[in-house]
Design a protein around this motif. Sequence first.
Motif, short mmCIF file in Angstrom:
data_model
loop_
_atom_site.label_atom_id
_atom_site.label_comp_id
_atom_site.label_asym_id
_atom_site.label_seq_id
_atom_site.Cartn_x
_atom_site.Cartn_y
_atom_site.Cartn_z
N GLU A 279 23.19 -10.34 -10.18
CA GLU A 279 24.40 -11.04 -9.80
C GLU A 279 25.47 -10.80 -10.85
OE1 GLU A 279 23.23 -15.14 -9.25
OE2 GLU A 279 22.98 -14.80 -7.10
N CYS A 280 26.71 -10.73 -10.40
CA CYS A 280 27.84 -10.54 -11.31
C CYS A 280 28.50 -11.88 -11.59
CB CYS A 280 28.86 -9.59 -10.67
SG CYS A 280 30.37 -9.36 -11.64
N PHE A 281 28.76 -12.15 -12.87
CA PHE A 281 29.39 -13.41 -13.27
C PHE A 281 30.60 -13.15 -14.16
CE2 PHE A 281 25.18 -14.88 -12.12
CZ PHE A 281 25.42 -16.13 -11.57
N ASP A 282 31.52 -14.08 -14.11
CA ASP A 282 32.64 -14.11 -15.04
C ASP A 282 32.09 -14.44 -16.43
OD1 ASP A 282 34.90 -14.65 -16.53
OD2 ASP A 282 35.58 -16.33 -15.30
N SER A 283 32.34 -13.59 -17.41
CA SER A 283 31.78 -13.78 -18.75
C SER A 283 32.25 -15.07 -19.40
CB SER A 283 32.13 -12.59 -19.64
OG SER A 283 31.53 -11.41 -19.16
N THR A 284 33.45 -15.54 -19.02
CA THR A 284 33.99 -16.76 -19.65
C THR A 284 33.49 -18.02 -18.98
OG1 THR A 284 35.96 -16.95 -18.23
CG2 THR A 284 36.10 -15.45 -20.14
N GLY A 285 32.93 -17.90 -17.78
CA GLY A 285 32.46 -19.07 -17.07
C GLY A 285 33.53 -19.82 -16.31
N GLU A 286 34.78 -19.35 -16.35
CA GLU A 286 35.85 -20.05 -15.65
C GLU A 286 35.68 -19.96 -14.14
OE1 GLU A 286 39.86 -19.40 -16.94
OE2 GLU A 286 39.24 -19.00 -19.00
N VAL A 287 35.18 -18.83 -13.66
CA VAL A 287 34.82 -18.73 -12.24
C VAL A 287 33.40 -19.26 -12.14
CG1 VAL A 287 34.50 -17.21 -10.27
CG2 VAL A 287 36.32 -16.74 -11.92
N SER A 290 28.75 -17.07 -8.84
CA SER A 290 28.62 -15.61 -8.97
C SER A 290 29.72 -14.92 -8.19
CB SER A 290 27.25 -15.15 -8.46
OG SER A 290 27.13 -15.36 -7.08
N VAL A 291 30.20 -13.84 -8.75
CA VAL A 291 31.27 -13.07 -8.11
C VAL A 291 30.69 -12.28 -6.94
CG1 VAL A 291 33.06 -11.32 -8.47
CG2 VAL A 291 32.54 -12.98 -10.28
N PHE A 292 29.51 -11.72 -7.13
CA PHE A 292 28.78 -11.06 -6.05
C PHE A 292 27.38 -10.75 -6.54
CE2 PHE A 292 31.20 -7.63 -8.18
CZ PHE A 292 30.18 -6.79 -8.58
N GLY A 293 26.55 -10.25 -5.64
CA GLY A 293 25.18 -9.92 -6.02
C GLY A 293 24.64 -8.77 -5.22
N GLY A 294 23.42 -8.37 -5.58
CA GLY A 294 22.78 -7.28 -4.86
C GLY A 294 21.34 -7.15 -5.29
N GLY A 295 20.68 -6.13 -4.76
CA GLY A 295 19.30 -5.91 -5.15
C GLY A 295 18.58 -5.01 -4.17
N ARG A 296 17.28 -4.91 -4.39
CA ARG A 296 16.43 -4.02 -3.60
C ARG A 296 15.73 -4.81 -2.50
NH1 ARG A 296 14.53 0.88 -3.35
NH2 ARG A 296 15.84 1.60 -5.07
N TYR A 297 15.67 -4.18 -1.30
CA TYR A 297 15.00 -4.81 -0.16
C TYR A 297 14.20 -3.75 0.59
CZ TYR A 297 19.43 -3.25 1.98
OH TYR A 297 20.53 -2.50 2.39
N ASP A 298 13.07 -3.38 0.01
CA ASP A 298 12.30 -2.24 0.49
C ASP A 298 11.55 -2.47 1.79
OD1 ASP A 298 13.11 -0.67 -1.61
OD2 ASP A 298 11.29 -0.96 -2.81
N ASP A 299 11.35 -3.72 2.20
CA ASP A 299 10.53 -4.00 3.38
C ASP A 299 11.35 -4.27 4.64
OD1 ASP A 299 8.34 -3.78 1.70
OD2 ASP A 299 8.22 -5.94 1.33
N LEU A 300 12.66 -4.36 4.52
CA LEU A 300 13.46 -4.84 5.65
C LEU A 300 13.48 -3.86 6.82
CD1 LEU A 300 15.12 -7.27 6.50
CD2 LEU A 300 17.16 -6.11 5.66
N ILE A 301 13.63 -2.57 6.54
CA ILE A 301 13.70 -1.59 7.63
C ILE A 301 12.41 -1.61 8.43
CG2 ILE A 301 14.02 0.84 8.20
CD1 ILE A 301 16.49 -0.52 7.03
N ALA A 315 27.16 -6.18 -2.68
CA ALA A 315 28.26 -6.58 -1.81
C ALA A 315 29.29 -7.41 -2.58
CB ALA A 315 27.73 -7.38 -0.62
N PRO A 316 30.27 -6.75 -3.22
CA PRO A 316 31.36 -7.52 -3.84
C PRO A 316 32.12 -8.34 -2.81
CG PRO A 316 31.35 -5.23 -4.59
CD PRO A 316 30.39 -5.32 -3.45
N GLY A 317 32.27 -9.63 -3.08
CA GLY A 317 33.02 -10.52 -2.20
C GLY A 317 34.45 -10.64 -2.67
N LEU A 318 35.41 -10.52 -1.75
CA LEU A 318 36.81 -10.45 -2.16
C LEU A 318 37.32 -11.78 -2.71
CD1 LEU A 318 38.90 -8.23 -2.31
CD2 LEU A 318 39.86 -9.08 -0.16
N ALA A 319 36.86 -12.90 -2.16
CA ALA A 319 37.37 -14.20 -2.63
C ALA A 319 36.99 -14.48 -4.08
CB ALA A 319 36.88 -15.32 -1.70
N PRO A 320 35.70 -14.45 -4.46
CA PRO A 320 35.38 -14.69 -5.87
C PRO A 320 35.88 -13.57 -6.78
CG PRO A 320 33.41 -14.09 -4.64
CD PRO A 320 34.49 -14.32 -3.63
N LEU A 321 35.92 -12.33 -6.27
CA LEU A 321 36.44 -11.23 -7.08
C LEU A 321 37.92 -11.46 -7.40
CD1 LEU A 321 36.16 -8.51 -8.47
CD2 LEU A 321 36.51 -7.40 -6.25
#
Length: 434
Positions: A279-287, A290-301, A315-321
């Motif tokens: 997950e991506c976070f604002d380093s200062t903590g003001e936001v 999490s700004v967005f997140g991601g990861g591996r999903y090997d079993d979904l297909i 998947a970067p989300g535009l609102a928190p970004l």
Amino acid sequence: MYDHLKGFRDFYPDEMGARREVIDQLEATARQYGFREIGTPALERTQMYVDKSGEEIVEELYAFEDKGGREVALTPELTPTVARMVVAKQQALSKPIKWVSTRPFWRYEQVQQGRFREFYQTNVDIFGSAEPEADAEVLAFAADALTSLGLTADDFEFKVSHRDILGGLLEAFDADIATKDAIRAVDKSEKISEAEYHDLLVEAGLTYDQAAEFDELLATGEDDLDELVDFAGTDRVENAVTNLQNVLDAAADFGAREYCTLSLETARGLDYYTGVVFECFDSTGEVSRSVFGGGRYDDLIESFGGQPTPAVGVAPGLAPLSLLCQRAGVWPEEGFTTDYYVLQVGDTREVAAEMTRKLRSRGHVVETDVAGRSFGAQLDYADSIGAETVVIVGEQDLADDAVTVKDMDSGDQKQVPLAEFPGDHDRPTLDDFE
């Protein structure tokens, strides 16, 4: 008067221009990495989400019965949709499959900072590679996308973890544990008190002492991961630790390591994640979220009926970004500019229209009068839209076989022969005729 619905937003031209600039940059970075754009529907069958997440997910969806009697839902995320698409043409698609998409999604949930019921994300996914380099490339894309917007390592961090480390540690306890529930508790741990967190772990099957011990294990630093291998004593944790270290090593080669921090408390709440998550976070903590997140999903297909296919995405989300960019002072200036305004005075539409077409054909943003306004009203409008240059096409100018070129910043203007404007100039301004 009608108000917009709660959790849905209007974007007027000033803000939309800034949003478009950010979206364009995210997509441009994805194209540099070789991701190809796809388009996806706004509606999917509700059952697809129920099968993946259980009946309770319906409470979070905009779900309804359509006129054909089908149970459908506005798409709350993209991953199930792209999994369905991969399965549909799996044999025909070249591997690895690298896709990007920017579009809106809908979830019926509590509105809060950076979270709305209609939200926009740029989804980037790789299908067909289980190698650490695929995870690292997704991290590198995300880092490059953020730095291309003007953010630096002081502004954000990727908290990186591994679901098999979490699951393997839970398996090592002498208890009947609902692993998915325990991992969901880890995902909530930073949003609730320690007591509430431990209560959730106990509800998942741990004792309070085991919950405290598990919590301590998750605080293990990157240099001490072997201690987790020793504690669990299983191949699952050992392989996960090795995979995580390999991903971080590859991220270093790809230029993204400086943005990554080991954080085993990062779990990602969705059940389909299988390996490295972040997950991506604002380093200062003001936001605050999490700004967005991601990861591996090997079993979904495979769960969608396809051949076993490893996958990883972000998947970067535009609102928190946008909140992060605004906090860091790099959100694009809201507003818009116009290169030229072709001002008409008298019966000059034919020549003004030709002038407008010539300037537009050279790639410039050009407006002209379409409302029959006076000279002064047109000039005020040109100023309001940020026109840099006004080209005055008046009857008196044309009688002199000329136009008047006005620089809106300085207010200076000069009559220029009609044949010379735009002439051979790619982007003529008043300075070209001084």
